[in-house]
Scaffold this active site. Structure first.
Site, PDB file in Angstrom:
ATOM      1  N   SER A   1       0.844  -1.195   0.000  1.00  0.00           N
ATOM      2  CA  SER A   1       0.000   0.000   0.000  1.00  0.00           C
ATOM      3  C   SER A   1       0.874   1.238   0.000  1.00  0.00           C
ATOM      4  O   SER A   1       2.029   1.200   0.441  1.00  0.00           O
ATOM      5  CB  SER A   1      -0.890   0.016   1.250  1.00  0.00           C
ATOM      6  OG  SER A   1      -1.571   1.248   1.386  1.00  0.00           O
TER       7      SER A   1
ATOM      8  N   TYR B   1      -1.852  -0.666  10.468  1.00  0.00           N
ATOM      9  CA  TYR B   1      -1.918  -0.957   9.028  1.00  0.00           C
ATOM     10  C   TYR B   1      -0.688  -0.399   8.317  1.00  0.00           C
ATOM     11  O   TYR B   1      -0.057  -1.097   7.513  1.00  0.00           O
ATOM     12  CB  TYR B   1      -3.190  -0.365   8.440  1.00  0.00           C
ATOM     13  CG  TYR B   1      -3.364  -0.617   6.964  1.00  0.00           C
ATOM     14  CD1 TYR B   1      -3.763  -1.864   6.499  1.00  0.00           C
ATOM     15  CD2 TYR B   1      -3.142   0.394   6.023  1.00  0.00           C
ATOM     16  CE1 TYR B   1      -3.930  -2.109   5.138  1.00  0.00           C
ATOM     17  CE2 TYR B   1      -3.310   0.160   4.668  1.00  0.00           C
ATOM     18  CZ  TYR B   1      -3.700  -1.086   4.232  1.00  0.00           C
ATOM     19  OH  TYR B   1      -3.862  -1.326   2.882  1.00  0.00           O
TER      20      TYR B   1
ATOM     21  N   SER C   1       2.261  -2.478   9.099  1.00  0.00           N
ATOM     22  CA  SER C   1       2.231  -3.783   8.428  1.00  0.00           C
ATOM     23  C   SER C   1       2.656  -3.673   6.974  1.00  0.00           C
ATOM     24  O   SER C   1       3.349  -4.553   6.449  1.00  0.00           O
ATOM     25  CB  SER C   1       0.827  -4.396   8.535  1.00  0.00           C
ATOM     26  OG  SER C   1      -0.112  -3.755   7.690  1.00  0.00           O
ATOM     27  N   LYS C   2       2.273  -2.600   6.315  1.00  0.00           N
ATOM     28  CA  LYS C   2       2.619  -2.456   4.903  1.00  0.00           C
ATOM     29  C   LYS C   2       4.085  -2.057   4.718  1.00  0.00           C
ATOM     30  O   LYS C   2       4.713  -2.435   3.720  1.00  0.00           O
ATOM     31  CB  LYS C   2       1.676  -1.456   4.224  1.00  0.00           C
ATOM     32  CG  LYS C   2       0.235  -1.964   4.142  1.00  0.00           C
ATOM     33  CD  LYS C   2       0.145  -3.339   3.465  1.00  0.00           C
ATOM     34  CE  LYS C   2      -1.275  -3.823   3.302  1.00  0.00           C
ATOM     35  NZ  LYS C   2      -1.371  -5.132   2.623  1.00  0.00           N
TER      36      LYS C   2
ATOM     37  N   ILE D   1      -8.309   2.456  -3.461  1.00  0.00           N
ATOM     38  CA  ILE D   1      -8.945   1.682  -4.524  1.00  0.00           C
ATOM     39  C   ILE D   1     -10.389   1.416  -4.093  1.00  0.00           C
ATOM     40  O   ILE D   1     -10.646   1.118  -2.916  1.00  0.00           O
ATOM     41  CB  ILE D   1      -8.213   0.347  -4.763  1.00  0.00           C
ATOM     42  CG1 ILE D   1      -6.712   0.594  -5.012  1.00  0.00           C
ATOM     43  CG2 ILE D   1      -8.854  -0.422  -5.920  1.00  0.00           C
ATOM     44  CD1 ILE D   1      -6.393   1.439  -6.236  1.00  0.00           C
TER      45      ILE D   1
END
Length: 265
Positions: free
Chosen positions: A150, A163, A166-167, A196
């Site tokens: 991401s 998040y 994690s990316k 998206i």
């Protein structure tokens, strides 16, 4: 340029491709595109009904019946069984697409350890484990891996702390494994989408009004003035997985309408 060299994404024809997170979003869209390109599909997802629906779409797109591997990849036995079933069914593995993941809201003040563990287990630990088990088979075929990361791995945003972490981890997993496997001719890359249009933000807690407002804001937060579509990410994944990208490895490719390049002024 000869026509058969013009677009080597057709090299995915007949390639055994394991796609995780295939029951929704980017994973589902990638599955259908790979079906159109003639890949042999093994599809993992947690939502069995949606997974069956995606499989029907793949068959309608011209693919052979996909091997369906429903299950939660945070379960270590599920991961082992998934790889074993792919090899037992097809005899080999050419492409691994790590698309399974979740988005959860939370800051350093509001993210408890249970939420942190859930995000990291799904987005990082399961990807590491599955990749670890697939690598011996990918070495045999000189295959390729594409991770779905991401823009959040490359840029910092408040309110989605675990998040983003994690990316960032997925980006390092991509680059490190690319270097480790390069001598064995296994390529490893990632795509880094911006916003998206999928269900992922609603699953994270946005209601319809908030989601509409979020998409409207994309006109400002993305240089191209809009959010992206699943197919736009899927085509980038197909490119990186194919022989069209035969000299590309260790790349975290932004597919984000220019968002990664932007800076407030």
């Amino acid at each position: 340029m000869a026509s058969d060299d013009a677009y080597k994404v057709s090299s995915l024809r007949g390639k055994v491709s394991l796609i995780t997170g295939a029951s929704s979003g980017i994973g589902a869209g990638t599955s259908v595109l790979f079906a159109k390109l003639g890949a042999l599909l093994a599809l993992n997802g947690r939502d069995v009904d949606n997974l069956n629906k995606v499989a029907r779409q793949c068959v309608e797109a011209g693919a052979a019946q996909p091997l369906l591997l429903p299950g939660d990849l945070t379960d270590e036995e599920c991961v082992k069984k998934t790889v074993e079933q792919v090899i037992a069914h097809f005899g080999r593995l050419d492409v691994l697409i790590n698309s399974a993941g979740i988005l959860m809201m939370g800051s350093i003040e509001t993210t408890d350890l249970a939420q942190y563990d859930r995000v990291m287990n799904i987005n990082v630990r399961s990807v590491f484990h599955l990749t670890h088990l697939c690598v011996p088979h990918l070495i045999k075929t000189k295959g390729s891996i594409v991770n779905v990361s991401s823009v959040n791995g490359q840029r910092s945003f408040p309110g989605v702390l675990a998040y983003c972490m994690s990316k960032s981890a997925i980006d390092q997993l991509t680059c490190c494994t690319a270097l480790e496997l390069a001598s064995k001719q296994v390529r490893v890359n990632s795509v880094c989408p911006g916003v998206i249009v999928t269900e992922v933000h609603k699953r994270a807690g946005l209601d319809e009004a908030q989601y509409a407002q979020f998409l409207e804001k994309c006109k400002i937060t993305h240089a191209l003035g809009r959010p992206g579509e699943v197919d736009e990410v899927a085509h980038s994944i197909a490119f990186l997985a194919s022989d069209a990208a035969s000299f590309i490895t260790g790349v975290n490719l932004p597919v984000d309408g220019g968002r990664h390049a932007m800076c407030p002024r």
